[in-house]
Design an enzyme around this catalytic site. Structure first.
Site, mmCIF file in Angstrom:
data_model
loop_
_atom_site.group_PDB
_atom_site.id
_atom_site.type_symbol
_atom_site.label_atom_id
_atom_site.label_comp_id
_atom_site.label_asym_id
_atom_site.label_seq_id
_atom_site.Cartn_x
_atom_site.Cartn_y
_atom_site.Cartn_z
ATOM 1 N N LYS A 183 47.791 -27.769 -46.506
ATOM 2 C CA LYS A 183 48.214 -28.311 -45.215
ATOM 3 C C LYS A 183 48.373 -27.186 -44.186
ATOM 4 O O LYS A 183 47.935 -27.310 -43.037
ATOM 5 C CB LYS A 183 49.537 -29.075 -45.370
ATOM 6 C CG LYS A 183 50.191 -29.515 -44.074
ATOM 7 C CD LYS A 183 49.552 -30.759 -43.466
ATOM 8 C CE LYS A 183 49.967 -30.991 -42.023
ATOM 9 N NZ LYS A 183 50.748 -32.188 -41.778
ATOM 10 N N LYS B 104 55.660 -26.201 -35.437
ATOM 11 C CA LYS B 104 56.485 -26.121 -36.660
ATOM 12 C C LYS B 104 55.600 -25.821 -37.870
ATOM 13 O O LYS B 104 55.977 -25.049 -38.754
ATOM 14 C CB LYS B 104 57.224 -27.454 -36.890
ATOM 15 C CG LYS B 104 58.614 -27.445 -36.360
ATOM 16 C CD LYS B 104 59.552 -28.512 -36.913
ATOM 17 C CE LYS B 104 58.934 -29.836 -37.284
ATOM 18 N NZ LYS B 104 59.990 -30.886 -37.388
#
Lengths: 299, 299
Positions: free
Chosen positions: B173, B241
């Site tokens: 990811k 983030k």
């Protein structure tokens, strides 16, 4: 079709492009700095050889140039024995080199002042595309000049696009090379992170191909990345020359290209390491050397 | 199918994911920090509400978490009233948040020591993918745990991949988000250069789509770039983030991610300008502001 076409610059790209035009039945007049290359190609078909760009222009109504970079383009087009010195009114110069947008605009203006048309029509697709006649051609210049050159473009290329006024062909090529550079950087960072964290590089490429991260670099260079085979392909030193042009254009137009500037520095580091003639996907090796490879640490 | 499933974290992603499981017939026990959200969703189907993650774990054999980031994951899984405090042996925790690879590995080890399985299974595809059940799911953990969770993944997602041992879901990811960030940077630089040099942005995108520069960002975000519509989509602050996680992982594993670090800084500048809730393609606005837009100079 008895239109006389000139071709200047018979390097790794220019030679097969000229050959395709000869094979399509065009009568070519060739010039190359190393005259021998022009003679060898002329011997393969109905073509003559000229001593200078000026002499090519004197004999031909359309002249194509395919040269290493901006200084060569400037000399061949605007130099003492250059094309503009010999070109007749209503002739057309088509520069297919990757060169500077500002120079392309300048040369087009000089040409127009003498009643000569000019297109900047750089290509992408590499030597394979040049040989197979499947180049992408992005042409800047007037609609009329573009239509005049279109039959020639269609012999040399597959995707032929008129992108705007003079200089814009080079702008689009520069933008293209910026995006390719950052795509290679992106995939290299993903692979370096993945492999040091113990993820199979194939899994990284496969997983990322399914979503927003998907890109053509990941597909076309897959084997290079996975097998660490950096035979070109697209030579890193050529890609860097294109980034230098893009960064000069950015300065000219007042644009910030922080990503392109970063990859330019990294390509420079790779040239210093003697990898200029490797494929540009070898950017991965620099990211890995900045990081250390897992197998080195494990050893 | 009378298997009891817990779901902790009912935000913009978690709520539709849980709803899809309920619609598929699973009996869910819900928990959310704001209890009201859990009660509203429970009222829509056969679901109960629990006061704490620990109580969810006491009642369920598989618990899914979908939380904002690593601190929340750590608290919900390993905190005093967390899942590990309540989980029975042979139960399974599936963290689908985007979180840190190192934390994922740590939590999986703690869980294993208590005979509890754990997967890190972050997703891509955004809230649209969560609603439609078309997420891409990249799962790290044991083969056995993955197979146990697969039927649930197949309700929530379309592309479900087991990428390796614990932590590797988060690594993939992170790699994905690095590549997307640099693709947005690349397209932004190309468009900024093109538009200040007078090339129609549509021409840039069309020309670049045909070759090695092609990427999914250019397709999916085309309208955002061309119409300057930066309604999310993917919020810049969420993408940032993810980059913070990627950069922390890079530090952890000893990897240099200069491109990701650069875009992180630029996303930070955009947050400072109050654009954190814009789509991440609004990176273009920063490049343009660094460069000045042509229409401003012309004005």
């Amino acid at each position: 079709m008895p239109q006389k076409i000139g071709f200047v610059g018979l390097g790794i790209m220019g030679r097969p492009m000229a050959k395709n035009l000869m094979d399509a039945g065009y009568e070519l007049t060739l010039h190359n700095r190393t005259r021998e290359k022009a003679e060898t190609l002329a011997a393969e078909g109905a073509a003559g050889v000229a001593d200078s760009p000026r002499k090519v222009a004197e004999r031909c109504s359309i002249v194509i140039t395919m040269l290493p970079g901006p200084p060569d383009v400037e000399a061949v087009v605007a130099g003492k024995d250059g094309l503009l010195a010999g070109a007749r009114e209503n002739s057309l110069i088509v520069d297919m080199s990757t060169s500077s947008p500002a120079l392309a605009k300048d040369l087009a203006r000089h040409a127009r002042e003498r009643g000569i048309g000019m297109l900047d029509a750089p290509v992408s697709g590499g030597d394979a595309g040049a040989i197979e006649g499947t180049l992408s051609i992005m042409a800047g210049g007037s609609e009329e000049d573009f239509e005049r050159a279109r039959p020639l473009f269609e012999v040399m290329g597959e995707t032929v696009t008129h992108v705007g006024p003079p200089g814009t062909g080079q702008v689009v090529k520069a933008a293209n090379q910026v995006v390719v550079a950052l795509a290679i950087e992106a995939v290299s960072e993903a692979l370096a992170l993945g492999s040091k964290a113990g993820v199979d590089p194939e899994v990284i490429l496969d997983s990322l191909s399914g979503g927003l991260a998907a890109n053509r670099v990941m597909e076309v260079k897959r084997r290079n990345f996975l097998e660490r085979d950096f035979e070109p392909g697209g030579k890193l030193e050529f890609h860097r020359k294109d980034l230098v042009i893009a960064l000069a254009a950015a300065r000219e137009y007042g644009v910030a290209l922080p990503g392109a500037a970063m990859v330019d520095q990294m390509f420079g580091a790779l040239e210093t390491k003697g990898r200029g003639s490797w494929d540009h996907s070898s950017l991965l090796t620099l990211i890995e050397e900045l990081s250390g490879r897992k197998d080195e640490e494990d050893a």
